[in-house]
Enzyme design. Structure first.
Site, PDB file in Angstrom:
ATOM      1  N   LYS A  70       3.795  15.839 -11.057  1.00 24.89           N
ATOM      2  CA  LYS A  70       2.677  15.922 -11.998  1.00 24.89           C
ATOM      3  C   LYS A  70       2.123  17.340 -12.066  1.00 24.89           C
ATOM      4  O   LYS A  70       1.821  17.861 -13.151  1.00 24.89           O
ATOM      5  CB  LYS A  70       1.580  14.946 -11.567  1.00 24.89           C
ATOM      6  CG  LYS A  70       1.981  13.490 -11.664  1.00 24.89           C
ATOM      7  CD  LYS A  70       0.890  12.569 -11.115  1.00 24.89           C
ATOM      8  CE  LYS A  70       1.305  11.114 -11.178  1.00 24.89           C
ATOM      9  NZ  LYS A  70       0.252  10.224 -10.638  1.00 24.89           N
ATOM     10  N   CYS A  87      -2.079  14.995  -7.765  1.00 24.33           N
ATOM     11  CA  CYS A  87      -2.253  14.004  -6.707  1.00 24.33           C
ATOM     12  C   CYS A  87      -1.584  12.690  -7.101  1.00 24.33           C
ATOM     13  O   CYS A  87      -1.498  12.360  -8.285  1.00 24.33           O
ATOM     14  CB  CYS A  87      -3.732  13.727  -6.436  1.00 24.33           C
ATOM     15  SG  CYS A  87      -4.683  15.118  -5.822  1.00 24.33           S
ATOM     16  N   ASP A  88      -1.155  11.959  -6.087  1.00 23.53           N
ATOM     17  CA  ASP A  88      -0.649  10.612  -6.342  1.00 23.53           C
ATOM     18  C   ASP A  88      -0.855   9.781  -5.081  1.00 23.53           C
ATOM     19  O   ASP A  88      -0.670  10.272  -3.965  1.00 23.53           O
ATOM     20  CB  ASP A  88       0.835  10.621  -6.707  1.00 23.53           C
ATOM     21  CG  ASP A  88       1.281   9.262  -7.232  1.00 23.53           C
ATOM     22  OD1 ASP A  88       1.081   9.013  -8.433  1.00 23.53           O
ATOM     23  OD2 ASP A  88       1.801   8.448  -6.442  1.00 23.53           O
ATOM     24  N   SER A  89      -1.238   8.530  -5.272  1.00 22.30           N
ATOM     25  CA  SER A  89      -1.519   7.648  -4.141  1.00 22.30           C
ATOM     26  C   SER A  89      -0.628   6.411  -4.188  1.00 22.30           C
ATOM     27  O   SER A  89      -0.368   5.853  -5.255  1.00 22.30           O
ATOM     28  CB  SER A  89      -2.986   7.199  -4.149  1.00 22.30           C
ATOM     29  OG  SER A  89      -3.859   8.297  -4.037  1.00 22.30           O
TER      30      SER A  89
END
Length: 221
Positions: A70, A87-89
């Site tokens: 991203k 960010c990625d969760s």
């Protein structure tokens, strides 16, 4: 004796490569007003390609992989003069990776597995210094927080899913919204569960030669 005022450091704009309202609210509460630029990354395709090349990926590696994808997509597609944060969760439960539920049925089934148990919320962070006079850093790391879930009844699960909130977030829960009543304890950074670890962001900025208050305290030069 009075302290001698320190010279003001040059403010550095921060670009958030995420559509998450919770991440934006977290940054704003910390004194950062980012520019939001959302990527159009095909997450499933990115993970599938990486799995073909490297084999099975650990949950924390998937979070970091997607955060990087991203961040790079936004940095490459836009003429930016600041630092870009992606960010990625994902939620790890029984060694399996869970992002946003596809539908209400999946959210209900997931909560029936999660209730009364503990999962690990992994959030990948990737930072690119895209300033003309910057150091050109491209760095990342993952923060992980253990989340203990309450023992919900079937009725509570169905009512919670009916609100629509679990369908919008990784892991099908929030700690700062309606789902907060169903999280009994966390081990680690609270902000990481919301989707963005402020201490980790500070570390990444420091590694890029950028002071926290260059982004957290915007000031007129």
């Amino acid at each position: 004796m009075p302290l001698t005022p320190r010279p003001l450091a040059t403010a550095v704009p921060l670009v958030l490569a995420s559509a998450s309202p919770a991440r934006l609210a977290t940054l704003r509460a910390a004194g950062i007003e980012p520019v939001v630029v959302v990527s159009n990354v095909d997450e499933d395709a990115v993970v599938a390609e990486a799995a073909d090349r490297y084999g099975t990926l650990a949950p924390e590696d998937i979070a970091l992989l997607l955060a990087r994808a991203k961040c790079e997509a936004v940095a490459q597609a836009n003429d930016l003069a600041g630092v870009v944060l992606g960010c990625d969760s994902v939620l790890e439960l029984d060694g399996e990776v869970h992002g946003k539920p596809a539908d209400a049925a999946e959210a209900v089934a997931r909560w029936r597995r999660m209730r009364g148990r503990t999962g690990v919320l992994h959030t990948g962070h990737w930072l690119i210094d895209d300033r003309d006079d910057g150091e050109g850093a491209t760095i990342g790391a993952t923060a992980s927080t253990a989340v203990h879930f309450a023992s919900l009844t079937d009725e509570e699960i169905e009512d919670y899913v009916a609100t629509g909130e679990p369908l919008q977030v990784a892991g099908a829960f929030t700690v700062d919204g309606l789902g907060g009543a169903f999280v009994t304890r966390i081990e680690g950074d609270h902000h990481n569960v919301v989707g963005l670890s402020l201490p980790l962001l500070r570390d990444l900025l420091g590694d890029a030669g950028i002071g926290w208050f260059q982004v957290a305290a915007p000031r007129d030069e």
